[in-house]
Design a protein around this motif. Structure first.
Motif, short mmCIF file in Angstrom:
data_model
loop_
_atom_site.label_atom_id
_atom_site.label_comp_id
_atom_site.label_asym_id
_atom_site.label_seq_id
_atom_site.Cartn_x
_atom_site.Cartn_y
_atom_site.Cartn_z
N MET A 149 0.82 -1.20 0.00
CA MET A 149 0.00 0.00 0.00
C MET A 149 0.86 1.26 0.00
SD MET A 149 -3.23 0.08 -0.34
CE MET A 149 -4.04 1.42 0.55
N ASN A 150 1.85 1.26 0.93
CA ASN A 150 2.74 2.41 0.99
C ASN A 150 3.49 2.61 -0.31
OD1 ASN A 150 2.28 3.61 3.37
ND2 ASN A 150 3.71 2.32 4.53
N PHE A 151 3.93 1.46 -0.81
CA PHE A 151 4.68 1.50 -2.07
C PHE A 151 3.79 2.09 -3.16
CE2 PHE A 151 6.21 -0.58 -5.99
CZ PHE A 151 7.48 -0.03 -6.01
N GLY A 152 2.53 1.60 -3.20
CA GLY A 152 1.54 2.10 -4.16
C GLY A 152 1.37 3.59 -4.02
N ARG A 153 1.23 4.05 -2.76
CA ARG A 153 1.01 5.47 -2.53
C ARG A 153 2.23 6.28 -2.96
NH1 ARG A 153 -0.46 5.99 3.22
NH2 ARG A 153 -1.99 4.34 2.99
N ILE B 232 4.43 5.48 -5.36
CA ILE B 232 4.46 5.55 -6.81
C ILE B 232 3.47 6.61 -7.30
CG2 ILE B 232 3.75 4.30 -8.93
CD1 ILE B 232 6.35 3.26 -8.05
N SER B 233 2.25 6.50 -6.75
CA SER B 233 1.19 7.38 -7.18
C SER B 233 1.53 8.83 -6.83
CB SER B 233 -0.12 6.92 -6.54
OG SER B 233 -0.98 7.98 -6.41
N GLY B 234 2.13 9.02 -5.62
CA GLY B 234 2.53 10.37 -5.21
C GLY B 234 3.56 10.94 -6.16
N LEU C 166 3.27 14.79 -12.95
CA LEU C 166 2.17 15.31 -13.76
C LEU C 166 1.97 16.80 -13.47
CD1 LEU C 166 0.43 13.89 -15.79
CD2 LEU C 166 -1.28 13.45 -14.04
N GLU C 167 2.06 17.15 -12.19
CA GLU C 167 1.88 18.55 -11.78
C GLU C 167 2.99 19.42 -12.37
OE1 GLU C 167 -0.82 19.56 -10.53
OE2 GLU C 167 -0.07 21.62 -10.46
N SER C 168 4.20 18.85 -12.43
CA SER C 168 5.32 19.59 -12.99
C SER C 168 5.09 19.86 -14.49
CB SER C 168 6.61 18.81 -12.76
OG SER C 168 7.54 19.08 -13.76
#
Lengths: 234, 234
Positions: free
Chosen positions: A1-5, A7-9, A15-17
């Motif tokens: 889950m943390n890993f997923g978060r 990656i997603s973060g 994307l924001e950049s």
């Protein structure tokens, strides 16, 4: 889950950049257009030369954002709305780059055609210029907020640009018939008017990409009535 | 392994289907341009109306290929050369659609301006038309074979289009000064010449996407000399 978060973060940061870079590019293109029109209207050759010189900055930004988009697709394999955002960005920067080309074209006209000729015959591109810059500014604003309702409003602004362009062309045509000796410089001004008109079309494209991103519907090539209905259905 | 091969096989089938659609769209756009120019040169109003009517087919094809490209990215998560092909396709169809718009614009001129006016004043767009159709045909051919050397050759053809367009514009300008009464129809023909000139620019874009796909290098916005060097380095 943390890993997923994690990656997603990281993906969101990337994307924001990219989104920030698009807005910076938009700001530069808006400035280029504004300077070019100012150079044309005020006969400011130095400013026109600066626009021509700075066009490569717009081109470099387009290529760099394009590359970042391809990289993020390959690396992060986005789907659904994230992928739509990247697609919307790829298309938006292409239109922005071409608005940049319009600015350069107008700057060349400013260098080659003294605006005293315009003033002498009371041809003014100022209203047309103001409308185009305003539309671009608002399209970029709608893009920054990904605001589909603003996008629909901005889309309609093109009608005013088309009407003003038509009026300018008619006025120039009459003047050409009256003073044939000035045809070459009048033609240059006419080319600028047509180029500014195309800025409106490009802004409409950007609005359509915003709609595509937000509601996932491709609204390009719709007649005004159908587009209105499509947007009311949101 | 078999499963992997199956997925990859299916992916190739999908990608090949998209590529075929691009070529079909290219064929249609080439036909639209060819019909529009024929309508203009031969004063064939019916053919011009057909071009206007058929423009929506080009638009529908662009949207459908665009959607297929987004779907294949989301579903198959392509990387490297496969992803570059999809990116090249997304950009190519946008240029093809705009060449389609040029065809429609010329068709409208054919409807509104009898070509007898052109003949009367010995202005001919035929050479310019032939050059543009030839360049588009060869650009599509290079795209079909993804042939980077042909793309480099086709890219250079734009010089001839620019030179011919310049000559036509100069000729029209002189005629306008000589016969001011005919300025409105001469302006229509001039707009067509400018529109055809832009077909050359769009074909150059397509050539640049071919190079991007094959060698993975973004060669947009290079000066002719630098482009020549970039292509020699392959």
């Amino acid at each position: 889950m943390n890993f997923g978060r994690h990656i997603s973060g990281q993906f969101n940061v990337e994307l924001e950049s990219i989104r920030t870079h698009v807005l910076t590019m938009g700001g530069l293109v808006e400035q280029q257009l504004s300077f070019a029109l100012q150079a044309l209207n005020k006969e400011d050759i130095d400013l026109a030369r600066k626009v021509v010189k700075d066009d490569h900055k717009v081109n470099v930004m387009e290529m760099s954002i394009d590359e970042a988009c391809t990289r993020i697709i390959a690396k992060r394999q986005p789907t659904a709305k994230d992928l739509r955002l990247i697609m919307a960005i790829i298309k938006t920067i292409s239109d922005l780059e071409r608005i940049g080309d319009v600015a350069t074209k107008i700057a060349y006209v400013a260098i080659e055609t003294p605006s005293s000729k315009q003033r002498k015959y009371h041809v003014s591109l100022e209203t047309l210029c103001r409308l185009a810059i305003d539309m671009l500014h608002q399209a970029l604003d709608a893009f920054a907020r990904m605001d589909v309702e603003s996008a629909a409003q901005v889309h309609k602004m093109d009608d005013k640009i088309d009407a003003e362009c038509k009026a300018v062309i008619e006025q120039l045509t009459k003047l050409m018939m009256e003073y044939p000796k000035n045809i070459p410089s009048m033609l240059q001004i006419m080319q600028s008017a047509h180029a500014i008109e195309r800025v409106g079309d490009r802004c409409q494209n950007i609005c359509e990409y915003i709609v595509y991103f937000v509601i996932g519907k491709d609204v390009r090539h719709l007649e005004d009535d159908d587009l209105g209905r499509a947007l009311n259905d949101i």
